[in-house]
Design a protein around this motif. Structure first.
Motif, short mmCIF file in Angstrom:
data_model
loop_
_atom_site.label_atom_id
_atom_site.label_comp_id
_atom_site.label_asym_id
_atom_site.label_seq_id
_atom_site.Cartn_x
_atom_site.Cartn_y
_atom_site.Cartn_z
N ARG A 1 11.60 2.04 5.13
CA ARG A 1 11.01 0.81 4.57
C ARG A 1 11.75 0.38 3.30
N ILE A 2 12.15 1.36 2.50
CA ILE A 2 12.93 1.01 1.29
C ILE A 2 14.23 0.33 1.69
N VAL A 3 14.90 0.87 2.73
CA VAL A 3 16.14 0.27 3.20
C VAL A 3 15.90 -1.17 3.65
N GLU A 4 14.83 -1.40 4.39
CA GLU A 4 14.50 -2.75 4.85
C GLU A 4 14.31 -3.70 3.67
N GLN A 5 13.60 -3.22 2.64
CA GLN A 5 13.34 -4.07 1.48
C GLN A 5 14.61 -4.34 0.68
N LEU A 6 15.50 -3.36 0.61
CA LEU A 6 16.77 -3.57 -0.07
C LEU A 6 17.62 -4.59 0.68
N ARG A 7 17.61 -4.51 2.00
CA ARG A 7 18.39 -5.46 2.79
C ARG A 7 17.82 -6.87 2.72
N GLU A 8 16.56 -6.97 2.36
CA GLU A 8 15.94 -8.29 2.19
C GLU A 8 16.14 -8.84 0.79
N GLY A 9 16.91 -8.12 -0.03
CA GLY A 9 17.24 -8.64 -1.35
C GLY A 9 16.70 -7.84 -2.51
N GLY A 10 16.06 -6.70 -2.26
CA GLY A 10 15.54 -5.88 -3.34
C GLY A 10 16.66 -5.32 -4.20
N SER A 11 16.36 -5.07 -5.46
CA SER A 11 17.34 -4.53 -6.40
C SER A 11 17.51 -3.04 -6.19
N PHE A 12 18.74 -2.61 -5.86
CA PHE A 12 18.99 -1.18 -5.64
C PHE A 12 18.72 -0.41 -6.92
N PRO B 1 32.19 -2.50 0.02
CA PRO B 1 31.38 -2.76 -1.17
C PRO B 1 30.25 -3.75 -0.89
N GLY B 2 29.06 -3.37 -1.36
CA GLY B 2 27.88 -4.20 -1.14
C GLY B 2 27.02 -3.76 0.03
N GLN B 3 27.52 -2.82 0.84
CA GLN B 3 26.75 -2.33 1.98
C GLN B 3 25.96 -1.08 1.60
N LEU B 4 24.85 -0.85 2.33
CA LEU B 4 24.09 0.38 2.15
C LEU B 4 23.77 0.97 3.50
N VAL B 5 23.42 2.25 3.50
CA VAL B 5 23.08 2.94 4.73
C VAL B 5 22.03 3.99 4.43
N GLY B 6 21.18 4.26 5.40
CA GLY B 6 20.16 5.28 5.24
C GLY B 6 18.95 4.96 6.09
N PRO B 7 17.97 5.89 6.12
CA PRO B 7 18.00 7.18 5.43
C PRO B 7 18.90 8.18 6.14
N ILE B 8 19.52 9.04 5.33
CA ILE B 8 20.40 10.08 5.84
C ILE B 8 19.74 11.43 5.54
N ALA B 9 19.54 12.23 6.55
CA ALA B 9 18.94 13.55 6.34
C ALA B 9 19.93 14.45 5.61
N VAL B 10 19.49 15.01 4.50
CA VAL B 10 20.29 15.95 3.71
C VAL B 10 19.40 17.15 3.41
N PRO B 11 19.98 18.28 3.01
CA PRO B 11 19.14 19.44 2.68
C PRO B 11 18.08 19.08 1.64
N GLU C 1 0.84 -1.20 0.00
CA GLU C 1 0.00 0.00 0.00
C GLU C 1 0.87 1.25 0.00
N ARG C 2 1.95 1.22 0.77
CA ARG C 2 2.87 2.36 0.76
C ARG C 2 3.54 2.50 -0.60
N LEU C 3 3.90 1.37 -1.18
CA LEU C 3 4.50 1.39 -2.51
C LEU C 3 3.53 1.99 -3.52
N ARG C 4 2.27 1.68 -3.38
CA ARG C 4 1.26 2.20 -4.30
C ARG C 4 1.21 3.72 -4.26
N LEU C 5 1.28 4.26 -3.05
CA LEU C 5 1.24 5.72 -2.91
C LEU C 5 2.50 6.35 -3.49
#
Length: 429
Positions: free
Chosen positions: A206-217, A257-267, A73-77
């Protein structure tokens, strides 16, 4: 309004621009139903529920449909927001008399089909239909990307200036930084208005969680990122940390290499970053060495026990390790019934990580530790030659200027799209 919220006029308030938000608010009634329905009319152009469903299918397929109903549902929005942005980009391009021809769209579609199905557009069409999407949906996305790129080339790029002095200063810094690390980074950038910070941050998590579960970056970057690099899967190319905003540089510094991090607050929003690769500035990467290898292997008989396999693997490794280099190993292998395969064009970086490190530490004629399984047998690699990569000269003046211009275009593009959203007339059905 303070009375309606059950607050006194003396209550503390936080101010963001011209928007006054009390520190404690009471929500009356349910959230606006308009933002929960996946259809919209954007300046007169209709986005249907089918449009959303077919675009969602592309993301779901990249994640093997392993999302909860809540996440869907969040993806739909989010997909609806992306389609609104895409529509605004196409509309703005048309208003600037920029037309993307059917032939251009078809050529890009053919390239995608070629990458995935060997130039078979019929197979691509069938695949999209099977996952619940369509060729029309993907072609619409392609049209949006091409239209936005061309619009930026006309309305933004000509007004971006990078001086020779700025480029030369970067080159001088690179020379001074020889041997330090540089990074190839992927980024997903999500813009967040002041009153939507928490919502966007939650979505990014949530995007980070899904990427860590194997989603394609790459797939997520194409669908979610609001940076101009979305069209290339969020790839920023090779950069030094000094070229990143401080918030991103601090987060990327300790990644492998292969690691990700976020979300990071940026301007202006939040970023998710993924370290694709890492190397040293103006230094040859050992992983680019071309290796001449001999693979020596034996198979285990069916039904062999673990202890028997361990003993046989140990005996095999001791025998091969005693071979006097690559010239003698064939005869030694034949004596114990082992097979030898030779390949003198192996890139070190194409080997699996642990094996890559082991082989790069070998001298000529030495062997790697044994590896394998009971099913596949046991193998060893003997290093017979190594051609190291030449020390790179780094990006030249023109390449560096183009990179700096692209970064500034990207920042201006984010502001451009924000203005289009602000001025749009959007009706939700």
């Amino acid at each position: 309004m303070a009375g309606l919220c059950g607050m006194s006029g003396a209550a503390a308030q936080s101010q963001q621009g011209n928007i006054i938000i009390p520190p404690d608010v009471t929500i009356f009634g349910e959230a606006n139903p308009n933002v929960r329905k996946a259809t919209a009319v954007v300046n007169g152009d209709v986005i249907t529920g089918t449009d959303v469903d077919q675009r969602m299918a592309l993301v779901l397929a990249a994640n093997e449909n392993q999302l909860s109903e809540e996440d869907k549902e969040r993806l739909r929005l989010q997909v609806l927001r992306n389609l609104i942005d895409e529509t605004l980009q196409i509309q703005e391009a048309k208003a600037a008399e920029i037309e993307i021809s059917k032939e251009e769209i078809d050529q890009s579609y053919l390239r995608v089909a070629s990458q995935n199905f060997g130039q078979d557009t019929e197979a691509m069409d069938a695949y999209l239909k099977r996952i619940g999407s369509s060729a029309a949906s993907l072609k619409r996305q392609i049209e949006g990307e091409l239209a936005w790129q061309r619009l930026l080339q006309r309305n933004v790029a000509p007004f971006i200036n990078v001086s020779d002095e700025e480029v030369n200063e970067i080159i001088s810094r690179m020379q001074a930084s020889k041997g330090t690390d540089e990074y190839r980074i992927g980024e997903i950038y999500l813009a967040a208005a002041p009153d939507a910070q928490q919502q966007v941050a939650d979505n990014a998590r949530r995007i980070v969680e899904q990427l860590r579960e194997g989603g394609s970056f790459v797939a997520y970057a194409r669908q979610y990122s609001q940076a101009s690099t979305a069209a290339v899967g969020g790839d920023l190319g090779w950069i030094r940390l000094e070229q990143l905003p401080p918030e991103l540089a601090a987060a990327a510094r300790d990644l492998t290499p292969g690691q990700l991090v976020g979300p990071i607050a940026v301007p202006g929003g939040f970023s998710i970053i993924y370290l694709i690769d890492k190397r040293q500035v103006l230094m040859a990467d050992p992983r680019d060495a071309i290796l001449a290898l001999k693979q020596i292997s034996i198979n285990f008989p069916k039904g062999i026990s673990d202890s028997q396999a361990q003993a046989r693997a140990k005996s095999f490794a001791e025998t091969i390790s005693e071979a006097a280099g690559c010239g003698a190993v064939d005869a030694v292998a034949a004596g114990i019934g082992a097979q030898v395969v030779t390949n003198d064009q192996v890139r070190a970086r194409d080997l699996p990580g642990p094996l890559q490190n082991a082989v790069l530490n070998l001298n000529i004629g030495e062997t790697s530790p044994p590896f394998g399984s009971i099913e596949d047998g046991v193998r060893m690699l003997m290093l017979c030659g190594r051609d190291d990569a030449q020390t790179p000269s780094g990006p030249n003046f023109d390449q560096l200027m183009a990179q700096m211009e692209e970064d500034r275009i990207n920042k201006r593009a984010q502001m451009y799209l924000r203005d289009l959203r602000r001025d749009a007339v959007i009706d939700y059905n």
